[in-house]
Enzyme design. Structure first.
Site, PDB file in Angstrom:
ATOM      1  N   ASP A 407       0.848  -1.192   0.000  1.00 57.34           N
ATOM      2  CA  ASP A 407       0.000   0.000   0.000  1.00 57.34           C
ATOM      3  C   ASP A 407       0.887   1.246   0.000  1.00 57.34           C
ATOM      4  O   ASP A 407       2.101   1.158   0.166  1.00 57.34           O
ATOM      5  CB  ASP A 407      -0.901  -0.045   1.257  1.00 57.34           C
ATOM      6  CG  ASP A 407      -1.934   1.055   1.266  1.00 57.34           C
ATOM      7  OD1 ASP A 407      -2.364   1.473   0.173  1.00 57.34           O
ATOM      8  OD2 ASP A 407      -2.309   1.500   2.365  1.00 57.34           O
ATOM      9  N   GLU A 410       2.463   4.772  -4.229  1.00 54.21           N
ATOM     10  CA  GLU A 410       2.428   5.647  -5.419  1.00 54.21           C
ATOM     11  C   GLU A 410       3.782   6.304  -5.697  1.00 54.21           C
ATOM     12  O   GLU A 410       4.062   6.532  -6.883  1.00 54.21           O
ATOM     13  CB  GLU A 410       1.337   6.711  -5.240  1.00 54.21           C
ATOM     14  CG  GLU A 410      -0.065   6.149  -5.240  1.00 54.21           C
ATOM     15  CD  GLU A 410      -0.393   5.295  -4.000  1.00 54.21           C
ATOM     16  OE1 GLU A 410       0.168   5.605  -2.931  1.00 54.21           O
ATOM     17  OE2 GLU A 410      -1.163   4.344  -4.125  1.00 54.21           O
ATOM     18  N   ASP A 474      -9.098   3.669  -1.893  1.00 56.56           N
ATOM     19  CA  ASP A 474      -9.987   4.140  -0.821  1.00 56.56           C
ATOM     20  C   ASP A 474     -11.305   4.675  -1.360  1.00 56.56           C
ATOM     21  O   ASP A 474     -11.469   5.875  -1.582  1.00 56.56           O
ATOM     22  CB  ASP A 474      -9.275   5.207   0.007  1.00 56.56           C
ATOM     23  CG  ASP A 474      -8.077   4.623   0.743  1.00 56.56           C
ATOM     24  OD1 ASP A 474      -7.956   3.387   0.781  1.00 56.56           O
ATOM     25  OD2 ASP A 474      -7.272   5.409   1.271  1.00 56.56           O
TER      26      ASP A 474
HETATM   27  C1  GLC Z   1      -4.637   3.402   2.927  1.00 55.75           C
HETATM   28  C2  GLC Z   1      -5.143   2.156   2.214  1.00 55.75           C
HETATM   29  C3  GLC Z   1      -6.165   1.464   3.070  1.00 55.75           C
HETATM   30  C4  GLC Z   1      -5.550   1.142   4.421  1.00 55.75           C
HETATM   31  C5  GLC Z   1      -5.024   2.403   5.086  1.00 55.75           C
HETATM   32  C6  GLC Z   1      -4.272   2.115   6.376  1.00 55.75           C
HETATM   33  O1  GLC Z   1      -5.646   4.326   3.057  1.00 55.75           O
HETATM   34  O2  GLC Z   1      -5.644   2.443   0.948  1.00 55.75           O
HETATM   35  O3  GLC Z   1      -6.636   0.305   2.433  1.00 55.75           O
HETATM   36  O4  GLC Z   1      -6.488   0.539   5.241  1.00 55.75           O
HETATM   37  O5  GLC Z   1      -4.139   3.073   4.208  1.00 55.75           O
HETATM   38  O6  GLC Z   1      -3.203   1.288   6.139  1.00 55.75           O
END
Ligand code: GLC
Length: 741
Positions: A407, A410, A474
């Protein structure tokens, strides 16, 4: 006017010289060298390379040499020398393969491409062609009547991209709106479809790229890059599926995931401490809601330090994971790229010692702010850094995790961007930004996986399908996002990413039970099927929204588990051919104009046999949908005549699904998790007097299928009589087959 003219001239004369595009100009020389034709242009160079009968690469630069770095997206491979003829005349140079003709007019240089029947597929805008402005490049194409554009990966809006401009720049975009651009993933590939015939263009350039699909004008479309070569591949179809198979021949295909990864997966930010994780596991088993995976979000770590555990919350991860495994749950922890800049943290110290992080031009490590506060960012373009990262992933695999969730790649630095000047082994941030996540997924993939990897990533670039599944980031618990959860994965499938899905139920916000149920019903038919929710929002496990919703969710998830033999076969097809799992209607029916209509974009084909028309609203109890010509079997009713729009009842307990005539869909009994029970019987649902299908099977987890340890069985059913033909016999048949009509 006459009086104004001198004033205007004066104004023009005193204005500083504006940035202006230089056009490529005339072709002054043309020489063939094997598969490549080198063209010298007045203001640039162009190489045209014939890779296959339907695949030609065009590469322009104004510099002395083409970029010599290897492509991030294109898989290194040797192409068989495809024969082609060249006819070099004073005014034009023509290259003819079995499938297409590339016509390059010389005065000035303009490219037009025709199919073997002489139909124009695509051509440069006659007045502009290719242009340069310092590092920036653009390729202008003429708008051709009837062209519809698809692809470009994870994009909002309808599937057709006409009339909008899109940017490729991986971005952390929480709670994005229904028109927002760009999002997390960059796939600089699109398809043009005209009268059922398709061509594709893949711009292989990692820099910020732009795709104008006729936005703001009625004359041209263009694509271009902020820097780097204008390096694009032209793919001729005419079948849109063929475009995808050639595109994925170039950029690679999904490898078979473990079978459990097709099951339902449960996530939340965050389940902790370990007692809570056990409680969730128990929640599924006690309620008999099938589930295969549980996620650990950022709170399992010690102060968000990657590759560590918060020992107060998770005193014995190996034991926990082992216990969950015994109950049939795989554990998937999140791994973000930012490594906390903390001198007392071994991973940070090691990374610094190995020079594994991106740096400022003066050599000092760059730090950006993200979950752990100030953090270093690994340089995934460096093979050494990837190796080091993979070794860290090994420490997680060693305690028993079966998947990794990437995650914030980017990379996100709290809503900002890494400064342009920050350096990576392959170049500065402007060049590496869009491929950062691809490198991270690659490094994760290069860890010592003992079984098939399951990697989930938020960001990515063309080719990321080789390593990871992708989810749409998200989203929000509302109808606009429920709709996007249907269209975005289709667009991603049209862009080479087959293993895709959304946060079921919506990440942010609080869905009504009906919205949640509708989302679960859609999710049961999307390739990646995971419920997730944001910290601070109400619980969103399948039982959290009341008993009625729970029963309906169970029903949807059970449907998914029944379909696993079919779904796994469709996954195999995607892995072999690049054709997506979740298919826009026009991909299966390219010659049916209704399949291109906007209303038909909220229904899809799952493989070639099932048509799914999810209800994308919490209040509607009916669904209008299009059935292409032929007969269809309503899974909740009888045969229906196609070639028309129909409206079906869709109470909250119904997902409108139809089986195409002439197909066979294999199903099995419900299990609480993959591997819970041996397959005793595969039910073959045949529809039509004559029906055909295939069933793919293997051990579901090892790499042995790559060496032939799989079984492929063709089933034909004629008036209730079944015939089996084993097409590949490398794995014992599971269960017996029984026809259900
Ligand atoms: C980002 C991710 C989400 C995750 C959060 C905390 O917003 O896209 O899926 O739960 O970070 O790690």
């Amino acid at each position: 006017m006459r009086r104004l003219l001198p004033l205007l001239l004066l104004l023009l004369a005193t204005r500083p010289a504006a940035a202006a595009f230089t056009f490529a100009g005339d072709v002054t020389a043309c020489a063939r060298d094997g598969q490549t034709v080198h063209l010298t242009l007045a203001n640039a160079r162009l190489d045209v390379q014939v890779l296959a009968a339907n695949l030609v690469r065009f590469r322009y630069t104004q510099r002395d040499r083409f970029d010599d770095g290897a492509s991030y997206a294109v898989v290194p491979q040797t192409w068989a020398a495809e024969p082609f003829q060249i006819n070099d005349a004073p005014d034009a140079c023509d290259l003819t393969t079995r499938n297409l003709r590339v016509h390059i007019a010389k005065h000035p240089c303009r490219v037009a491409i025709y199919d073997a029947a002489g139909r124009l597929l695509d051509e440069d805008e006659p007045a502009f062609g290719v242009a340069f402005d310092r590092g920036e490049t653009r390729c202008f194409k003429r708008q051709l009547a009837g062209d519809r554009f698809y692809g470009l990966g994870e994009k909002t809006g309808g599937l057709d991209r006409n009339g909008r401009e899109y940017v490729m720049w991986n971005s952390d975009t929480p709670a994005y709106g229904p028109d927002h651009d760009p999002l997390y993933v960059s796939i600089p590939f699109f398809m043009g479809v005209r009268e059922g015939r398709a061509h594709g263009i893949f711009l292989d350039n990692p820099w910020r790229t732009t795709f104008n699909m006729g936005a703001g004008n009625d004359r041209l479309t263009w694509f271009g890059a902020a820097d780097g070569d204008l390096d694009y591949y032209f793919i001729a179809g005419p079948d849109p599926k063929r475009i995808l198979s050639t595109y994925t021949q170039l950029t690679g295909r999904m490898q078979m995931p473990p079978l459990w990864a097709l099951g339902y997966q449960q996530c939340r930010w965050s389940y902790y401490p370990e007692a809570r994780v056990r409680e969730i596991a128990q929640g599924f088993r006690s309620r008999k809601i099938p589930c295969d995976a549980l996620y650990l979000d950022i709170d399992y770590m010690d102060g968000y330090r990657v590759f560590t555990w918060d020992r107060a919350r998770f005193p014995d991860p190996r034991r926990l994971i082992g216990n969950l495994d015994a109950q049939g749950f795989k554990v998937i922890p999140i791994v973000d790229p930012g490594v906390k800049a903390d001198p007392n943290y071994a991973v940070a110290r090691e990374g610094l010692a190995r020079k594994a992080f991106a740096t400022w031009p003066d050599g000092t490590p760059y730090r950006g702010e993200v979950w752990p506060s100030w953090a270093y960012f690994p340089d995934f373009t460096s093979p050494d850094a990837r190796k080091w990262w993979a070794a860290n992933v090994d420490t997680l695999l060693d305690v028993g995790v079966k998947g990794i969730w990437n995650d914030m790649n980017e990379p996100a630095v709290w809503g900002k961007t890494v400064p342009d000047v920050v350096r990576f082994a392959d170049g500065d941030h402007r060049k590496i930004h869009n491929v950062f996540a691809l490198g991270m997924a690659r490094a994760t993939h290069e860890a010592a996986w003992k079984e098939r990897p399951f990697i989930l990533t938020r960001a990515g670039f063309a080719g990321v399908q080789r390593y990871a599944a992708v989810w749409t980031g998200d989203n929000v618990s509302n109808e606009a996002h429920l709709r996007m959860a249907c269209t975005m994965p289709q667009s991603m499938g049209l862009s080479g990413l087959p293993f895709v899905g959304s946060d079921v139920g919506g990440f942010d916000g609080s869905p009504s039970p009906a919205l949640y149920v509708r989302w679960m019903q859609l999710g049961a038919f999307t390739p990646f099927f995971r419920g997730h929710s944001m910290k601070g929002t109400p619980s969103k496990e399948p039982w959290a929204l009341g008993e009625d919703a729970e029963a309906l969710c169970r029903q949807a998830i059970e449907m998914r588990y029944r379909l696993l033999p079919y779904l796994y076969t469709v996954f195999r097809e995607a892995a072999e051919t690049g054709v997506p799992i979740m298919r826009p209607m026009f991909l299966e029916f390219p010659n049916d104009p209704a399949c291109y209509e906007r209303d038909a974009q909220t229904q899809f084909m799952l493989g070639d046999a099932l048509l799914v028309a999810p209800v994308l609203s919490e209040h509607e109890r009916a669904r209008r949908l299009y059935l292409p010509a032929g007969r269809w079997l309503d899974l909740d009713g009888g045969a229906v005549k196609g070639g028309r729009w129909i409206t079906v009842d869709a109470p909250l307990d119904r997902i409108p699904v139809f089986q195409r005539e002439g197909t066979v869909v294999p199903t099995r009994d419900v299990q609480q998790y993959v591997g819970e029970k041996p397959t005793r019987e595969i039910a073959l649902h045949a529809f039509g007097d004559r029906a055909r299908g295939v069933i793919y099977d293997d051990d579901g987890s090892s790499f042995a299928y790559r060496n032939g340890a799989y079984r492929l069985t063709e089933v034909t059913v004629e008036r209730g009589t079944m015939r089996l033909r084993v097409l590949h016999d490398g794995y014992p048949q599971q269960g017996r087959y029984r026809v259900k009509q």
